[in-house]
Design a protein around this motif. Structure first.
Motif, PDB file in Angstrom:
ATOM      1  N   VAL A  16      34.577  38.694  39.120  1.00  0.00           N
ATOM      2  CA  VAL A  16      34.786  37.555  40.027  1.00  0.00           C
ATOM      3  C   VAL A  16      34.782  36.287  39.174  1.00  0.00           C
ATOM      4  N   VAL A  17      35.881  35.542  39.226  1.00  0.00           N
ATOM      5  CA  VAL A  17      36.065  34.387  38.350  1.00  0.00           C
ATOM      6  C   VAL A  17      36.348  33.157  39.210  1.00  0.00           C
ATOM      7  N   GLU A  18      35.930  31.998  38.691  1.00  0.00           N
ATOM      8  CA  GLU A  18      36.246  30.732  39.361  1.00  0.00           C
ATOM      9  C   GLU A  18      37.329  30.025  38.559  1.00  0.00           C
ATOM     10  N   ILE A  19      38.359  29.544  39.244  1.00  0.00           N
ATOM     11  CA  ILE A  19      39.388  28.778  38.542  1.00  0.00           C
ATOM     12  C   ILE A  19      39.432  27.369  39.115  1.00  0.00           C
ATOM     13  N   THR A  20      39.661  26.424  38.225  1.00  0.00           N
ATOM     14  CA  THR A  20      39.669  25.021  38.618  1.00  0.00           C
ATOM     15  C   THR A  20      40.964  24.372  38.161  1.00  0.00           C
ATOM     16  N   VAL A  68      39.466  39.096  40.274  1.00  0.00           N
ATOM     17  CA  VAL A  68      40.677  39.057  39.457  1.00  0.00           C
ATOM     18  C   VAL A  68      41.552  40.246  39.843  1.00  0.00           C
ATOM     19  N   THR A  72      47.880  41.371  38.499  1.00  0.00           N
ATOM     20  CA  THR A  72      48.399  40.157  37.859  1.00  0.00           C
ATOM     21  C   THR A  72      47.454  39.579  36.820  1.00  0.00           C
ATOM     22  N   GLY A  73      46.161  39.922  36.883  1.00  0.00           N
ATOM     23  CA  GLY A  73      45.186  39.275  36.020  1.00  0.00           C
ATOM     24  C   GLY A  73      44.805  37.890  36.502  1.00  0.00           C
TER      25      GLY A  73
ATOM     26  N   TYR B  16      53.051  36.927  30.060  1.00  0.00           N
ATOM     27  CA  TYR B  16      52.555  37.722  31.177  1.00  0.00           C
ATOM     28  C   TYR B  16      53.565  38.789  31.549  1.00  0.00           C
ATOM     29  N   ASN B  92      46.644  41.877  31.504  1.00  0.00           N
ATOM     30  CA  ASN B  92      47.431  40.678  31.303  1.00  0.00           C
ATOM     31  C   ASN B  92      46.552  39.602  30.656  1.00  0.00           C
ATOM     32  N   THR B  94      45.686  36.652  30.951  1.00  0.00           N
ATOM     33  CA  THR B  94      45.469  35.439  31.742  1.00  0.00           C
ATOM     34  C   THR B  94      44.146  34.807  31.308  1.00  0.00           C
ATOM     35  N   GLU B  96      41.763  34.169  33.209  1.00  0.00           N
ATOM     36  CA  GLU B  96      40.728  34.925  33.907  1.00  0.00           C
ATOM     37  C   GLU B  96      40.276  36.115  33.060  1.00  0.00           C
ATOM     38  N   ASN B  97      41.268  36.919  32.598  1.00  0.00           N
ATOM     39  CA  ASN B  97      40.912  38.102  31.803  1.00  0.00           C
ATOM     40  C   ASN B  97      40.354  37.722  30.437  1.00  0.00           C
ATOM     41  N   VAL B 100      36.715  36.915  30.831  1.00  0.00           N
ATOM     42  CA  VAL B 100      35.902  38.120  31.019  1.00  0.00           C
ATOM     43  C   VAL B 100      35.687  38.840  29.683  1.00  0.00           C
ATOM     44  N   VAL B 131      38.959  28.070  33.771  1.00  0.00           N
ATOM     45  CA  VAL B 131      38.313  29.127  34.544  1.00  0.00           C
ATOM     46  C   VAL B 131      36.856  29.231  34.111  1.00  0.00           C
ATOM     47  N   ASP B 132      36.001  29.614  35.054  1.00  0.00           N
ATOM     48  CA  ASP B 132      34.580  29.827  34.787  1.00  0.00           C
ATOM     49  C   ASP B 132      34.233  31.269  35.099  1.00  0.00           C
ATOM     50  N   TYR B 133      33.444  31.892  34.222  1.00  0.00           N
ATOM     51  CA  TYR B 133      32.987  33.251  34.484  1.00  0.00           C
ATOM     52  C   TYR B 133      31.493  33.336  34.217  1.00  0.00           C
TER      53      TYR B 133
END
Lengths: 173, 144
Positions: A16-20, A68, A72-73, B16, B92, B94, B96-97, B100, B131-133
């Protein structure tokens, strides 16, 4: 956002990620509460009570939170964020006078505290349920206003209406 | 508890693509991000803990920086994430990945150290997006 409880972790499951993302809009306003006397308004709001108003280049940081997507990632709802902010916020507020758009049900006057709460209600209603996580509204580089879900839940929730929603003409006459 | 943050930069290329999708579907979803392009990433690593009564520090920031460079920067800087980083053969690349995988690389190295723990990975892809994780997972979650 930093939270009190320990994050939940496991070897399995989807992260679970936060995007800004940050956005900008420019608007005019005047801090003035019609229930106060002219003298009180001048005393309380000072230069922000200038009768002809003033303006800011606002910056809005919108944080959404979610799993996520393995396909798509990306955080789901992430790709739609720009369109939601553009149609719901930028189109409504950019190059406008805030005082025409904020009603007494939103708050006493167009402070950034009132505005960020209004933006929360707009965006929380337009994004998939529960995804909105945090808003930061920067009025100037030195003044910013943060609201998260706990804070928003603690606020009174007036019905959101603007003159535009009521079918009235907005902006300068 | 105090949170201390070290900021580093790295530059990398990526594109991507989802190999399970048709070329058309990839183009529709990822658009220009399907072309190989690159970013100057800014990585903020936040460690949380109590300051040591001996040193007054939560963690020696030089040690943290060395750890980040060894575990992350040397792996990703001036690389093509899709081709040069095995993790992104499957996933991918990204932000986000990336956040992580950076969490996993650093948490393993910080594990077992006394008095502090990894708190947050913040990865900026450009000036208006980050992004924050916090190490969270949805589903099958257990507290450790």
């Amino acid at each position: 956002m930093p939270r009190e409880s320990e994050p939940e972790r496991s070897a399995g499951g989807v992260p679970v990620v936060e995007i800004t993302r940050s956005y900008g809009f420019s608007a005019a306003h005047r801090l003035h509460n019609p229930r106060f006397s002219l003298a009180d308004n001048a005393r309380i709001y000072g230069r922000c009570n200038n009768p002809n108003g003033h303006g800011h280049t606002y910056r809005l940081e919108v944080t959404i939170r979610g799993p996520v997507s393995p396909e798509t990632g990306w955080v789901e709802a992430g790709p739609a964020l720009d369109a939601v902010v553009r149609t719901q916020v930028l189109r409504r507020f950019d190059r406008m006078t805030l005082d025409h758009l904020i009603t007494p049900t939103d708050g006493p006057t167009s402070t950034s505290e009132v505005l960020v709460a209004l933006l929360w209600r707009i965006l929380d209603g337009a994004l998939p349920a529960g995804r909105l996580c945090h808003l930061r509204l920067e009025e100037t580089p030195n003044n910013f206003f943060d609201l998260d879900r706990d804070g928003a839940d603690g606020l009174a929730r007036p019905v959101f209406t603007t003159p535009a929603d009521r079918g009235q003409k907005v902006g300068p006459a | 508890m105090i949170q201390v943050t070290k900021r580093v930069e790295f530059c990398a290329a990526h594109r991507y693509a989802n190999p399970r999708w048709s070329e058309e579907e990839n183009r529709r979803v990822f658009g220009k991000c399907g072309n190989v392009h690159g970013h100057n990433y800014i990585l903020e690593v936040t460690v949380e803990g109590e300051p040591s009564p001996d040193t007054g520090m939560v963690m020696d920031l030089k040690a943290l920086k060395d750890l980040i460079i060894e575990a992350v920067v040397d792996r990703f800087d001036h690389k093509d994430l899709n081709q040069d980083v095995p993790y992104f053969k499957e996933k991918n690349p990204t932000p986000e990945n990336l956040a992580v995988v950076i969490w996993e690389l650093l948490e393993a190295r910080l594990e077992g150290r006394q008095g502090h723990r990894l708190h947050r990975i913040r990865l900026h892809e450009n000036g208006s997006f980050f992004v924050d994780y916090y190490g969270e997972h949805a589903g099958h979650a257990e507290r450790i």
